[in-house]
Design a protein around this motif. Structure first.
Motif, PDB file in Angstrom:
ATOM      1  N   ALA A 156       0.810  -1.216   0.000  1.00 16.86           N
ATOM      2  CA  ALA A 156       0.000   0.000   0.000  1.00 16.86           C
ATOM      3  C   ALA A 156       0.842   1.264   0.000  1.00 16.86           C
ATOM      4  CB  ALA A 156      -0.942  -0.009   1.204  1.00 16.86           C
ATOM      5  N   ASP A 157       2.111   1.157   0.399  1.00 18.56           N
ATOM      6  CA  ASP A 157       2.977   2.339   0.397  1.00 18.56           C
ATOM      7  C   ASP A 157       3.203   2.881  -1.011  1.00 18.56           C
ATOM      8  OD1 ASP A 157       4.873   2.696   3.237  1.00 18.56           O
ATOM      9  OD2 ASP A 157       3.488   1.036   3.040  1.00 18.56           O
ATOM     10  N   CYS A 158       2.968   2.049  -2.007  1.00 18.67           N
ATOM     11  CA  CYS A 158       3.160   2.493  -3.395  1.00 18.67           C
ATOM     12  C   CYS A 158       1.981   3.312  -3.911  1.00 18.67           C
ATOM     13  CB  CYS A 158       3.379   1.284  -4.304  1.00 18.67           C
ATOM     14  SG  CYS A 158       4.881   0.334  -3.932  1.00 18.67           S
ATOM     15  N   LEU A 159       0.914   3.424  -3.127  1.00 17.70           N
ATOM     16  CA  LEU A 159      -0.283   4.126  -3.582  1.00 17.70           C
ATOM     17  C   LEU A 159      -0.181   5.634  -3.430  1.00 17.70           C
ATOM     18  CD1 LEU A 159      -3.056   1.719  -2.230  1.00 17.70           C
ATOM     19  CD2 LEU A 159      -2.056   1.823  -4.529  1.00 17.70           C
ATOM     20  N   ASN A 185       9.069   3.447   4.228  1.00 14.53           N
ATOM     21  CA  ASN A 185       8.171   2.324   3.948  1.00 14.53           C
ATOM     22  C   ASN A 185       7.791   1.608   5.242  1.00 14.53           C
ATOM     23  OD1 ASN A 185       7.309   0.878   1.243  1.00 14.53           O
ATOM     24  ND2 ASN A 185       7.692  -0.752   2.722  1.00 14.53           N
ATOM     25  N   SER A 186       6.517   1.272   5.380  1.00 18.43           N
ATOM     26  CA  SER A 186       6.022   0.651   6.617  1.00 18.43           C
ATOM     27  C   SER A 186       6.031  -0.866   6.521  1.00 18.43           C
ATOM     28  CB  SER A 186       4.605   1.147   6.924  1.00 18.43           C
ATOM     29  OG  SER A 186       3.727   0.782   5.880  1.00 18.43           O
ATOM     30  N   ALA A 187       5.625  -1.517   7.615  1.00 20.27           N
ATOM     31  CA  ALA A 187       5.520  -2.984   7.748  1.00 20.27           C
ATOM     32  C   ALA A 187       6.903  -3.608   7.911  1.00 20.27           C
ATOM     33  CB  ALA A 187       4.776  -3.614   6.586  1.00 20.27           C
ATOM     34  N   ASP A 188       6.914  -4.859   8.373  1.00 16.72           N
ATOM     35  CA  ASP A 188       8.173  -5.518   8.727  1.00 16.72           C
ATOM     36  C   ASP A 188       8.362  -6.872   8.062  1.00 16.72           C
ATOM     37  OD1 ASP A 188       9.165  -3.519  10.686  1.00 16.72           O
ATOM     38  OD2 ASP A 188       7.328  -4.064  11.742  1.00 16.72           O
TER      39      ASP A 188
END
Length: 327
Positions: A156-159, A185-188
């Motif tokens: 979703a960071d690419c949106l 960028n989020s998430a791990d």
């Protein structure tokens, strides 16, 4: 009858092809216009007329805060409170700080700014999916601003064209500090962590190219941990001679050790915990920066019912600066 049916099928296929072509054109346009670095020449209107020149000084103090304000559209926002009233209140409470970095300032920027009294504000880049969500509010003149999108992202960071901004702020007459507002960028998961490592490398390279020899303050939602072995935030510090304010003031200058990583509730942290929202800095040969009063602002940005106004707690700090005598 078969001929008529075949024509309908062909028409449907042509309609699908046409829609796909339009979507392709939109995607190409989006990535060519929204995900490219830009130099900003316009700023938001001043909230008051500014006529006073900055004083000539050899030392001074200013406060900073970084805050992910959760400005995604209400339907997809993870914050628990209603966004328009919450972000309006955030804008009001931010008046207490001299220099502010906000992230995820997407769809409610007008609400953030209408109750805010900072005389210098960056002009928003826009709502989802066109904006990067990064803005700076300052009691000191913002001299320049560059918006730089990430070259790598995941999920979703690419949106949205997330990335970082580079600005130069004049804290006294002819005293300048380079500021970087970051949302990595989020998430791990492995793919997200790999994209974030590339984000940090891109930021590090930019700092080397544009802030060589300058005093620097980096603030933002870095989405990274020193204790997570797949993050490279340590390299950002080492390669750019940066210090982490929390490590210096709350961890006795000791970086957290690598450990089995478990995602924490960032709304339940305190000053003794490492946050993904960070403040990094360095002095230079002419200007000494000294941090103090690090605060994880737990509870400061809650509403009257005790609910947080965002899905992050902001981090604040005070900087003392002093010119270094030149011999």
């Amino acid at each position: 009858m078969e001929v008529v049916l075949q024509r309908k099928v062909n028409n449907r296929r042509m309609n699908v092809i046409f829609v796909l072509l339009i979507l392709t054109i939109i995607c190409v346009w989006y990535f060519q216009t929204c995900r490219v670095p830009i130099e900003v020449t316009g700023f938001a209107g001043f909230s008051r007329v500014i006529t006073d020149e900055l004083p000539v000084s050899t030392e001074g103090t200013f406060s900073v805060i970084t805050y992910n304000v959760a400005g995604l559209p209400q339907l997809i926002c993870s914050a628990v409170t209603e966004r328009t009233t919450s972000i309006t209140e955030i804008g009001r409470r931010l008046n207490s700080y001299d220099i502010v970095h906000v992230q995820e300032d997407f769809n409610y920027n007008s609400f953030l700014y209408k109750s805010n009294e900072h005389p210098y504000k960056t002009k928003t880049k826009g709502k989802v999916p066109f904006g990067d969500g990064l803005n700076t509010l300052s009691k000191f003149p913002i001299i320049t601003l560059h918006r730089v999108p990430w070259k790598n992202c995941s999920g979703a960071d690419c949106l949205t064209p997330k990335g970082f901004t580079y600005s130069r702020i004049e804290v006294a007459k002819n005293i300048y500090i380079d500021f970087y507002n970051v949302h990595a960028n989020s998430a791990d998961d492995p793919g997200a962590a790999a994209a974030r490592r590339k984000n940090i490398k891109q930021l590090s390279y930019y700092i080397k190219q544009h802030s060589e020899g300058n005093a620097v303050i980096v603030m933002g939602d870095l989405n990274a941990h020193f204790c997570y072995e797949h993050d490279n935030i340590r390299d950002l510090l080492a390669d750019n001679d940066l210090q982490d304010a929390w490590v210096e003031l709350k961890s006795n200058n000791n970086l957290p050790v690598f450990r089995a990583f478990a995602k924490e509730n960032i709304l339940e942290l305190n000053d003794d915990c490492e946050s993904i929202d960070k403040i990094l800095y360095r002095s230079n040969l002419q200007l000494k920066l000294t941090p103090s009063n690090y605060r994880y602002e737990y509870g400061t940005f809650n509403n009257e019912q005790g609910f947080p106004l965002s899905d992050h707690c902001p981090v604040s700090l005070v900087f003392n600066w002093k010119l270094i005598p030149q011999h």
